[in-house]
Motif scaffolding. Sequence first.
Motif, PDB file in Angstrom:
ATOM      1  N   VAL A  81       0.689  -1.384   0.109  1.00  0.00           N
ATOM      2  CA  VAL A  81       0.125   0.091  -0.035  1.00  0.00           C
ATOM      3  C   VAL A  81       0.989   1.213  -0.019  1.00  0.00           C
ATOM      4  O   VAL A  81       1.885   1.470   0.919  1.00  0.00           O
ATOM      5  CB  VAL A  81      -0.960   0.045   1.216  1.00  0.00           C
ATOM      6  N   ALA A  82       0.836   1.986  -1.100  1.00  0.00           N
ATOM      7  CA  ALA A  82       1.483   3.373  -0.960  1.00  0.00           C
ATOM      8  C   ALA A  82       0.619   4.477  -0.684  1.00  0.00           C
ATOM      9  O   ALA A  82      -0.203   4.605  -1.270  1.00  0.00           O
ATOM     10  CB  ALA A  82       1.980   3.419  -2.464  1.00  0.00           C
ATOM     11  N   ILE A  83       0.842   5.428   0.537  1.00  0.00           N
ATOM     12  CA  ILE A  83       0.090   6.273   0.858  1.00  0.00           C
ATOM     13  C   ILE A  83       0.791   7.604   0.362  1.00  0.00           C
ATOM     14  O   ILE A  83       1.904   7.814   0.732  1.00  0.00           O
ATOM     15  CB  ILE A  83       0.047   6.494   2.322  1.00  0.00           C
ATOM     16  N   VAL A 101       3.870  -1.030   3.725  1.00  0.00           N
ATOM     17  CA  VAL A 101       3.221   0.141   3.713  1.00  0.00           C
ATOM     18  C   VAL A 101       4.324   1.116   3.339  1.00  0.00           C
ATOM     19  O   VAL A 101       5.517   1.205   3.962  1.00  0.00           O
ATOM     20  CB  VAL A 101       2.693   0.747   4.777  1.00  0.00           C
ATOM     21  N   HIS A 102       4.011   2.305   2.278  1.00  0.00           N
ATOM     22  CA  HIS A 102       5.096   2.864   1.621  1.00  0.00           C
ATOM     23  C   HIS A 102       4.662   4.238   1.819  1.00  0.00           C
ATOM     24  O   HIS A 102       3.493   4.540   1.192  1.00  0.00           O
ATOM     25  CB  HIS A 102       5.565   2.514   0.155  1.00  0.00           C
ATOM     26  N   LEU A 103       5.184   5.243   2.359  1.00  0.00           N
ATOM     27  CA  LEU A 103       4.900   6.717   2.346  1.00  0.00           C
ATOM     28  C   LEU A 103       5.769   7.523   1.218  1.00  0.00           C
ATOM     29  O   LEU A 103       6.853   7.219   1.343  1.00  0.00           O
ATOM     30  CB  LEU A 103       4.910   7.137   3.802  1.00  0.00           C
ATOM     31  N   VAL A 104       4.966   8.098   0.739  1.00  0.00           N
ATOM     32  CA  VAL A 104       5.668   9.169  -0.189  1.00  0.00           C
ATOM     33  C   VAL A 104       4.916  10.630  -0.481  1.00  0.00           C
ATOM     34  O   VAL A 104       3.928  10.922  -0.331  1.00  0.00           O
ATOM     35  CB  VAL A 104       5.761   8.545  -1.693  1.00  0.00           C
ATOM     36  N   ALA A 105       6.176  11.621  -0.112  1.00  0.00           N
ATOM     37  CA  ALA A 105       5.571  12.869  -0.200  1.00  0.00           C
ATOM     38  C   ALA A 105       6.835  13.827  -0.287  1.00  0.00           C
ATOM     39  O   ALA A 105       7.938  13.216  -0.040  1.00  0.00           O
ATOM     40  CB  ALA A 105       4.753  13.193   1.009  1.00  0.00           C
ATOM     41  N   ASP A 154       4.999  -2.194  -8.095  1.00  0.00           N
ATOM     42  CA  ASP A 154       4.080  -3.276  -7.656  1.00  0.00           C
ATOM     43  C   ASP A 154       3.298  -3.099  -6.773  1.00  0.00           C
ATOM     44  O   ASP A 154       2.863  -3.790  -5.820  1.00  0.00           O
ATOM     45  CB  ASP A 154       5.260  -4.386  -7.446  1.00  0.00           C
ATOM     46  N   ALA A 155       2.789  -1.658  -6.563  1.00  0.00           N
ATOM     47  CA  ALA A 155       1.752  -1.479  -5.408  1.00  0.00           C
ATOM     48  C   ALA A 155       0.313  -2.130  -5.902  1.00  0.00           C
ATOM     49  O   ALA A 155       0.058  -1.749  -6.923  1.00  0.00           O
ATOM     50  CB  ALA A 155       1.587   0.057  -5.188  1.00  0.00           C
ATOM     51  N   ASP A 156      -0.279  -2.650  -4.719  1.00  0.00           N
ATOM     52  CA  ASP A 156      -1.722  -3.302  -5.011  1.00  0.00           C
ATOM     53  C   ASP A 156      -2.479  -2.173  -4.690  1.00  0.00           C
ATOM     54  O   ASP A 156      -3.696  -2.164  -5.456  1.00  0.00           O
ATOM     55  CB  ASP A 156      -1.660  -4.333  -3.715  1.00  0.00           C
ATOM     56  N   PHE A 157      -2.361  -1.059  -3.955  1.00  0.00           N
ATOM     57  CA  PHE A 157      -3.344  -0.016  -3.661  1.00  0.00           C
ATOM     58  C   PHE A 157      -2.373   1.157  -3.336  1.00  0.00           C
ATOM     59  O   PHE A 157      -1.416   1.348  -2.811  1.00  0.00           O
ATOM     60  CB  PHE A 157      -4.024  -0.159  -2.403  1.00  0.00           C
ATOM     61  N   VAL A 158      -3.041   2.362  -4.069  1.00  0.00           N
ATOM     62  CA  VAL A 158      -2.455   3.706  -3.805  1.00  0.00           C
ATOM     63  C   VAL A 158      -3.429   4.481  -3.080  1.00  0.00           C
ATOM     64  O   VAL A 158      -4.694   4.934  -3.648  1.00  0.00           O
ATOM     65  CB  VAL A 158      -2.043   4.359  -5.201  1.00  0.00           C
ATOM     66  N   MET A 159      -2.979   4.857  -1.795  1.00  0.00           N
ATOM     67  CA  MET A 159      -4.167   6.003  -1.176  1.00  0.00           C
ATOM     68  C   MET A 159      -3.418   7.333  -1.292  1.00  0.00           C
ATOM     69  O   MET A 159      -2.338   7.600  -0.494  1.00  0.00           O
ATOM     70  CB  MET A 159      -3.793   5.302   0.302  1.00  0.00           C
ATOM     71  N   PRO A 167      -0.729  -5.147 -11.550  1.00  0.00           N
ATOM     72  CA  PRO A 167      -1.968  -5.120 -12.693  1.00  0.00           C
ATOM     73  C   PRO A 167      -3.127  -4.432 -12.427  1.00  0.00           C
ATOM     74  O   PRO A 167      -4.011  -3.737 -12.830  1.00  0.00           O
ATOM     75  CB  PRO A 167      -1.940  -6.332 -13.271  1.00  0.00           C
ATOM     76  N   ASN A 168      -3.691  -5.006 -11.057  1.00  0.00           N
ATOM     77  CA  ASN A 168      -5.379  -4.724 -10.540  1.00  0.00           C
ATOM     78  C   ASN A 168      -5.284  -3.515  -9.668  1.00  0.00           C
ATOM     79  O   ASN A 168      -5.951  -3.531  -8.837  1.00  0.00           O
ATOM     80  CB  ASN A 168      -5.838  -5.964 -10.100  1.00  0.00           C
TER      81      ASN A 168
END
Length: 325
Positions: free
Chosen positions: A173-175, A199-203, A229-234, A270-271
Amino acid sequence: MAEVSWRRHVISLADFTIADYELVLQTALSFREVLSRRNKKVPTLQGKVVANLFFESSTRTRNSFELAAKRLSADTLNFSPGTSSLSKGETILDTARTFLAMGTDIMVIRHQAAGVPTAIARDMDLLGGKVAVLNAGDGKHEHPSQALLDLLTLCTYLNPSNPTAKEMKGKKVAIVGDILHSRVARSNLWSLVTTGADVHLVAPPTLLPVEFAEYGVKIHHTLGNALEDADFVMTLRLQTERMGQFLIPSLREYHAQFGITRDRLAKCAPNVQVLHPGPVNRGVEISSDLMDDPRLSLIEKQVTNGVAIRMSLLYLLGSSGSDKV
């Protein structure tokens, strides 16, 4: 109404266990089924009083809690600071005590300063009542119900027929966004790390101090590896009302470097699916076309799941016989 043994208050997710997450999710799933019926109301909290004490303005959260309480047949009291005795010098604790005297069973508290729900919960406990306090967002502290509805949304996407908190184990999950000012990010960090997500944080560095690594997550100051390869991007809203000067050069430059677009999702799994707690600055945190694409965006489902999660929390707090805080 059957009594359950749970906690007295929900102020933070810091001490939530996997069992707590599962209980909230499974209860929310049962209420989500209720919300799909023609008659969407149940008598679960009939006779209980829920007071929405929103010292800070809100649209989604306040309306979601109010609808959740009404779906459970509770009586609701709504507080607005602009028309309250606060303008006459009354303290926040005196305001809460007034609602206690009116027979309130659950207080849903939102305030621009961190710690206010904690202070009210402590005062209610000292008064010897059995009032439950639910934090609906306090300053730069936490927003538990938002993180829980996010978790329900993620787990339901991964396993529509039987979503559980265990679905998150190993998912990336990338936030992305204004993590410094985000109570949503802080609550999500507790829930995602506890359930085993990567969990990956980016800013920009100005919006993401290295101290956030203490949560057990990875820190990035460019999108590159964070999205791979993130499954979700928040994505998170830029809270310009809380910012000082010079934290970002401009909204245009922020979008150029950190805005989530369809092209940038090419690095992800991909999804991949995108989330945003709202309100959204279209064309800043996320492109409009991506936000409105039901194949890639879970944003609308977040809003829908919000009512079920808040019904779950109100039910568990309103029917709990536990003295655990």
